[in-house]
Design a protein around this motif. Structure first.
Motif, short mmCIF file in Angstrom:
data_model
loop_
_atom_site.label_atom_id
_atom_site.label_comp_id
_atom_site.label_asym_id
_atom_site.label_seq_id
_atom_site.Cartn_x
_atom_site.Cartn_y
_atom_site.Cartn_z
N GLN A 153 0.83 -1.18 0.00
CA GLN A 153 0.00 0.00 0.00
C GLN A 153 0.88 1.25 0.00
OE1 GLN A 153 -3.27 0.04 -0.30
NE2 GLN A 153 -3.37 -2.21 -0.36
N PRO A 154 0.51 2.27 -0.73
CA PRO A 154 1.31 3.50 -0.72
C PRO A 154 1.27 4.15 0.65
CG PRO A 154 -0.79 3.85 -1.84
CD PRO A 154 -0.68 2.38 -1.59
N PRO A 155 2.40 4.67 1.11
CA PRO A 155 2.42 5.29 2.45
C PRO A 155 1.56 6.52 2.49
CG PRO A 155 4.45 5.78 1.24
CD PRO A 155 3.68 4.77 0.41
N ASN A 156 0.97 6.72 3.65
CA ASN A 156 0.13 7.90 3.86
C ASN A 156 1.01 9.09 4.21
OD1 ASN A 156 -1.89 9.69 4.34
ND2 ASN A 156 -2.52 8.81 6.31
N THR A 157 1.18 9.98 3.26
CA THR A 157 2.05 11.14 3.46
C THR A 157 1.26 12.43 3.63
OG1 THR A 157 2.20 11.44 1.06
CG2 THR A 157 3.89 10.06 2.11
N ALA A 158 -0.02 12.29 3.95
CA ALA A 158 -0.84 13.50 4.08
C ALA A 158 -0.40 14.35 5.26
CB ALA A 158 -2.31 13.11 4.22
N ASP A 159 0.04 13.68 6.35
CA ASP A 159 0.42 14.42 7.55
C ASP A 159 1.93 14.53 7.72
OD1 ASP A 159 -2.23 14.66 8.16
OD2 ASP A 159 -2.29 12.80 9.31
N VAL A 160 2.70 14.14 6.70
CA VAL A 160 4.16 14.19 6.78
C VAL A 160 4.63 15.50 6.16
CG1 VAL A 160 6.32 13.08 6.12
CG2 VAL A 160 4.32 11.69 6.68
N HIS A 161 5.34 16.28 6.95
CA HIS A 161 5.80 17.58 6.46
C HIS A 161 7.04 17.40 5.58
CE1 HIS A 161 5.94 21.96 6.57
NE2 HIS A 161 7.26 21.85 6.64
N ASN A 162 7.04 18.06 4.45
CA ASN A 162 8.16 18.01 3.52
C ASN A 162 9.14 19.11 3.91
OD1 ASN A 162 9.92 17.67 1.44
ND2 ASN A 162 8.49 18.27 -0.19
N TRP A 163 10.15 18.72 4.69
CA TRP A 163 11.11 19.72 5.16
C TRP A 163 11.98 20.24 4.02
CZ3 TRP A 163 10.19 21.86 9.57
CH2 TRP A 163 9.54 21.14 10.56
N ASP A 164 12.23 19.40 2.99
CA ASP A 164 13.04 19.87 1.87
C ASP A 164 12.40 21.05 1.16
OD1 ASP A 164 15.00 17.99 2.33
OD2 ASP A 164 14.03 16.47 1.09
N ALA A 165 11.06 21.08 1.16
CA ALA A 165 10.37 22.18 0.50
C ALA A 165 10.58 23.49 1.25
CB ALA A 165 8.88 21.88 0.37
N ASP A 166 10.83 23.41 2.58
CA ASP A 166 11.02 24.62 3.38
C ASP A 166 12.49 24.96 3.58
OD1 ASP A 166 8.33 24.94 3.63
OD2 ASP A 166 8.18 23.83 5.51
N THR A 167 13.39 24.15 3.08
CA THR A 167 14.82 24.45 3.23
C THR A 167 15.18 25.60 2.29
OG1 THR A 167 15.28 22.14 3.75
CG2 THR A 167 17.14 23.51 3.07
N ILE A 168 15.87 26.59 2.85
CA ILE A 168 16.19 27.78 2.06
C ILE A 168 17.70 27.97 2.04
CG2 ILE A 168 14.00 28.89 2.67
CD1 ILE A 168 15.59 30.63 4.64
N VAL A 169 18.16 28.83 1.16
CA VAL A 169 19.56 29.27 1.08
C VAL A 169 19.56 30.78 1.24
CG1 VAL A 169 21.64 29.39 -0.30
CG2 VAL A 169 20.20 27.35 -0.40
N GLY A 170 20.20 31.25 2.32
CA GLY A 170 20.17 32.67 2.62
C GLY A 170 20.93 33.50 1.61
N THR A 171 20.52 34.76 1.53
CA THR A 171 21.18 35.72 0.62
C THR A 171 21.66 36.96 1.34
OG1 THR A 171 19.02 36.73 0.11
CG2 THR A 171 19.77 34.92 -1.33
N CYS A 172 21.52 37.00 2.66
CA CYS A 172 21.93 38.18 3.43
C CYS A 172 23.46 38.21 3.51
CB CYS A 172 21.31 38.14 4.82
SG CYS A 172 21.75 39.54 5.87
#
Length: 342
Positions: free
Chosen positions: A169-188
């Protein structure tokens, strides 16, 4: 003269009373005393001119009074009068389903549930057996239902046994937060930046990248030696740690930042900030990142001794390797432990 001879000439010392004439009548038992429910019902019936009520309406009135407190009884009578008078006026007294009609608003108590009454009708000598659970028709229906359930269960087991490889069965990823989507690279590009607690998603324009953070660390080391302003240095180090966290930078430079901040905090007796750095360093060392692990192991033992945390001391001693006990800094911390225990 004796008292016997004169007793007849004198008047008696008491007055005779006829019990049969003077005894009070036995109290009469009042029959058919009207309760508030009946009084209200009769008054409404007299007003409407129709005293023939369906049984469901009588039950409705009784339920209303049963669910009404004494203080709200007059208000309930007024509301019932309005409800029933309106039904009589519109000629809906017998068409309204009084069993399911909501009680008046004056009913401020929990209403009693209406229990269904099972009736057995007898007509022309024939007894109604529609509620007989042991009838032949019901037995046949139950048997048919059980047979269908047994066939369905057998088919399901056969399908499972015939399958050579179960389909994952495909894993239920509805409640899993995608941290890679929120990873940023600063420019300051600013070297110095005060610490502020994040209340929203980090802005890349306010976050310094790794190359800028390296220059910031060298600047802070010089300023600590020259100015010795811990309030400023602590805010700057916490800002650096925050920039590392939001960019998910975990390397030897991260270890160096936490080690430097921990040493400065120990010099100024800021055990709160030191403990935060120590906790993070323990995780970084466990990942195999290079650093001064033995130095901070000794610091950790001394911190546990200072805070009298015997449980953590025993846990640290149990997890310590023989090679770690040979380190000079660790041996010093163990000597302090032995001196305190003596």
């Amino acid at each position: 003269m004796s008292w016997r001879s004169n007793s007849a000439d004198k008047a008696p010392m008491y007055t005779a009373v006829d019990i049969s004439k003077q005894s009070p009548k036995a109290p009469q038992i009042q029959k058919n005393k009207k309760t508030p429910v009946l009084k209200s019902s009769l008054s409404i019936a007299n007003t409407s001119g129709d005293s023939t009520w369906p049984d469901s309406l009588k039950v409705y009135v009784e339920r209303s009074f049963a669910a009404c407190s004494t203080s709200a009884r007059k208000r309930l009578e007024k509301q019932l009068n309005q409800i029933i008078s309106s039904a009589v006026k519109n000629k809906k007294l017998n068409s309204i389903n009084w069993t399911i009609r909501p009680l008046p608003k004056a009913c401020d108590l929990e209403p009693q549930p209406v229990l269904p009454v099972k009736r057995t009708s007898v007509s022309a000598g024939i007894i109604d057996t529609s509620d007989n659970f042991d009838s032949e028709e019901r037995k046949e229906r139950r048997l048919h239902r059980f047979q269908k359930e047994a066939e369905a269960e057998a088919a399901r087991k056969e399908a499972e046994s015939s399958s050579t490889m179960p389909i994952p069965q495909p894993p239920n990823t509805a409640d899993v937060h995608n941290w890679d989507a929120d990873t940023i690279v600063g420019t300051c590009t600013r070297l110095e930046k005060s610490y502020f607690r994040l209340t929203s998603a980090p802005d890349p324009s306010q976050v310094r990248p790794l190359s800028v953070l390296r220059n910031t660390l060298e600047l802070l080391k010089r300023k600590w030696v020259e100015e010795n302003n811990y309030t400023y240095i602590c805010s700057q180090f916490k800002s650096m740690r925050q920039d590392l966290t939001v960019q998910r930078i975990t390397n030897s430079f991260t270890v160096e930042v936490y080690e430097t901040h921990a040493r400065v905090a120990l010099e100024t007796n800021d055990l709160g900030e030191y403990n935060q750095c120590q906790t993070q360093l323990k995780q970084l060392y466990a990942m195999g990142l290079p650093g001064h692990a033995m130095e901070f192991l000794a610091y950790r033992i001394l911190y546990f001794l200072y805070t009298r945390n015997k449980g953590d001391i025993n846990a640290a001693m149990a997890a310590m390797l023989p090679s770690e006990k040979q380190d000079q800094a660790v041996q010093h911390a163990l000597s302090v432990r032995a001196a305190m225990a003596a």
